[in-house]
Write an enzyme that holds these catalytic residues in place. Structure first.
Site, short mmCIF file in Angstrom:
data_model
loop_
_atom_site.label_atom_id
_atom_site.label_comp_id
_atom_site.label_asym_id
_atom_site.label_seq_id
_atom_site.Cartn_x
_atom_site.Cartn_y
_atom_site.Cartn_z
CG HIS A 208 34.95 68.65 -46.78
ND1 HIS A 208 34.46 69.91 -47.03
CD2 HIS A 208 35.12 68.06 -47.99
CE1 HIS A 208 34.31 70.07 -48.35
NE2 HIS A 208 34.71 68.96 -48.94
CG HIS B 282 32.88 71.43 -52.36
ND1 HIS B 282 31.73 70.69 -52.51
CD2 HIS B 282 33.79 70.63 -51.77
CE1 HIS B 282 31.94 69.48 -52.04
NE2 HIS B 282 33.17 69.42 -51.57
CG ASP C 3 42.28 94.87 -23.94
OD1 ASP C 3 41.94 95.97 -23.49
OD2 ASP C 3 42.13 93.80 -23.31
CB THR D 76 42.80 93.27 -14.96
OG1 THR D 76 43.37 92.18 -15.70
CG2 THR D 76 43.67 93.58 -13.78
CG LEU E 273 43.01 100.77 -11.27
CD1 LEU E 273 42.83 100.93 -9.76
CD2 LEU E 273 41.75 100.12 -11.84
#
Length: 591
Positions: free
Chosen positions: A60, A225, A418, A467, A519
């Site tokens: 915890h 728990h 990605d 980007t 690009l």
């Protein structure tokens, strides 16, 4: 089945002990008893104050050892994961920090093992002359009265508030009776409810032994728990979920779970939002924003505390806790809202208490979001003119061509990047298309290419991240600047503007060049050809040739540059960004 994993530790390693060692090495203000898994505050002078001790099962964190520090706990003792410590361990904590004259308050979460073990120690300590009281914290509203008539409610994130308030009260000189009474009053005015996308996984325990939540469901009111909660499917909208949670926490009609009365119009309260373990900071703060937006109480909270207070290892969930300050004051005039809040605000060096301590006056002042100084900034305009209808038609066709290409771009980027390139470009395209229909400035200035570029740049900045968004914004800004320097909108003037925008604009801020699989492999050949030939169709052919060449190139820039060479061999996958820009160029001239 979840994909949760844990690091592989040494055979027979006690991970709880390793955790406490790590905490000890990073915190010079605490002492450590490894054999008993006790962390204690070296600097607290318990000859002059009531001692606060807490503990329970591990898993915890930062509860309990992370809350050892000035104006908080004096000692904490840890059991194994989700298991109470032994009486021997607990007694070690008592004897290390307790003062027989001032007394000791032991705070535990209301679980059978903890109450029995800590309670037994309290009774034994009394026979040895210690003044000891025990306070079981019970703030959960998911457990109905009939359901657990003998055991009562569970202790959840509200435990952290009790630790902080009582720790500061003790440090302020309050005697044991006052600290204990305040603890009971707080406990009686706390409500907490949690929700999670999944259960937790325990280090060293086989995943197949855990019943995980299904892909499109959550659990409401689960325990810390791995006790199951109420399953909800499909996953609700966050606002719907939070409204449901508040209904269960505050509705007086639910006699089973209505534990604390709240006057929704007049009561003052504290709001605590707890990360149950696996929720990212980004999402936790986003959840907090939705919690505040959906508060059913009229007054704004006196304090908003957001952190990981009481976790369940890596469970991806959150809980909401409300503490009714008005009820506490009504029950005991000595505990005004201001007094209780001052205890919350007292600074501490305990590493687990992450909310910053602000002065009360800072919380009391009105806080408003600041209006952006960019709100009334008008886009740049010029005296240059183009055919309004032709320009709009070409621009719309370019954007629609890109959107048609989006699934293909996304597929490419999923395999060599990605996966977000298509989505990013589509976000920009859709935002521009929407503006062409609704933006008054654009509608009024469609014959001015500089004005259009200026407004589109703003839209791109707002709607495209990453980007590619930055590259498009820089290039379009520079293009508008260099176009503004031209005397007309002839193809020769446009080619000069494009050339300046690339070589004296974009290339100042990126090392990407043709041959780097970006690009720019589409953009640079287009600009070079246009500058040399003053022929748009020839320039687009050069752009296509450059785009196609990326199939054979290894990335040198961007996220794709981190992809292993083997991913590109014989793949015939062009650069997704280059494909997206080519679609825009082809769509613009094809109309």
């Amino acid at each position: 089945m979840t994909l949760a994993k844990h690091w592989k530790y040494n055979e027979n390693e006690d991970i709880v002990l390793s955790n406490l060692k790590g905490l000890f090495h990073s915190n010079p203000s605490v002492g450590f008893i490894p054999n008993e898994k006790v962390i204690f505050n070296k600097s607290s002078n318990t000859d002059e104050k009531v001692t606060l001790i807490s503990g329970g099962g591990a898993g915890h964190e930062p509860m309990h050892a992370g809350f050892v520090g000035d104006n908080l706990l004096d000692a904490a003792v840890s059991g194994a994961i989700f298991a109470s410590p032994s009486t021997k361990q607990i007694m070690a904590a008592v004897k290390t920090k307790s003062n027989k004259d001032k007394g000791t308050l032991i705070i535990v979460k209301n679980y059978t093992g903890d109450v029995l073990h800590f309670g037994l120690v309290a009774e034994r300590a009394k026979t040895e002359g210690y003044k000891v009281e025990i306070l079981p914290v019970a703030d959960d509203v998911a457990v109905g009265r009939t359901q657990n008539e003998m055991v009562g409610r569970r202790g959840l994130a509200g435990t952290a508030l009790i630790h902080k308030i009582l720790g500061a009260a003790s440090a302020s000189g309050s005697d044991l009776e006052i600290v204990y009474d305040l603890g009971n009053l707080i406990n009686g005015n706390l409500v907490t409810l949690g929700a999670s996308l999944d259960r937790t996984s325990v280090p060293g325990k086989a995943l197949e032994d855990i019943e995980f939540t299904q892909a499109n469901e959550i659990e409401l009111g689960l325990g810390i728990h791995n006790e199951p909660g109420h399953k909800i499917s499909p996953i609700p909208n966050i606002d719907e979920l939070i409204k449901d949670m508040f209904e269960k926490m505050l509705s007086p009609s639910d006699k089973e779970r209505h534990y604390v009365d709240f006057d929704l119009k007049n009561d003052e309260y504290v709001l605590l939002i707890n990360n149950i373990g696996g929720t990212s900071s980004l999402e936790l703060n986003a959840v907090a924003s939705h919690v505040i937006n959906n508060l059913p109480l009229s007054k704004k909270p006196k304090r908003v505390l957001i952190s990981d207070f009481v976790t369940s290892l890596n469970a991806p969930g959150f809980s909401i806790t409300l503490l009714n300050l008005t009820n506490i004051h009504k029950a005991n005039n000595n505990f005004s809202a201001e007094k209780v809040l001052s205890f919350i605000d007292m600074p501490t060096n305990a590493p687990g208490w992450k909310p910053k301590s602000y002065q009360g006056k800072e919380w009391d002042c009105e806080r408003e979001v600041t209006e952006s100084p960019m709100k009334n900034v008008e886009p740049v305009t010029s005296d240059l003119k183009v055919n309004h209808d032709v320009f709009k038609s070409s621009l719309v066709n370019a954007l629609q061509t890109l959107l048609k290409k989006e699934p293909e771009i996304t597929d490419y980027d999923t395999r060599v990047g990605d996966g977000d390139c298509g989505e990013t470009l589509a976000g920009g395209a859709n935002a521009i298309l929407k503006a062409l229909d609704n933006d008054k400035f654009l509608k009024n200035h469609l014959s001015d290419p500089v004005a259009v570029l200026s407004r589109i740049t703003e839209i791109v900045e707002d709607s495209m991240g990453g980007t590619s968004g930055g590259i498009y914004s820089i290039f379009l800004t520079a293009l508008g600047k260099f176009l503004q320097q031209q005397k007309d909108t002839s193809i020769s003037s446009i080619s000069k503007a494009f050339h300046g925008a690339l070589y004296d604009g974009l290339f100042k801020y990126t090392k990407a060049r043709a041959g780097g699989r970006t690009l720019v492999d589409t953009l640079q050949p287009f600009v070079d050809s246009l500058y040399k030939s003053n022929d748009l169709k020839e320039a687009v052919k050069a752009a296509k040739k450059g785009c196609d060449s990326t199939k054979e190139l290894q990335a040198k820039f961007g996220r794709a540059s981190y992809v292993d060479d083997s991913e590109f061999k014989n793949s015939s996958i062009p650069d997704p960004g280059a494909v997206g820009l080519l679609a825009l160029l082809e769509g613009f001239i094809d109309k």
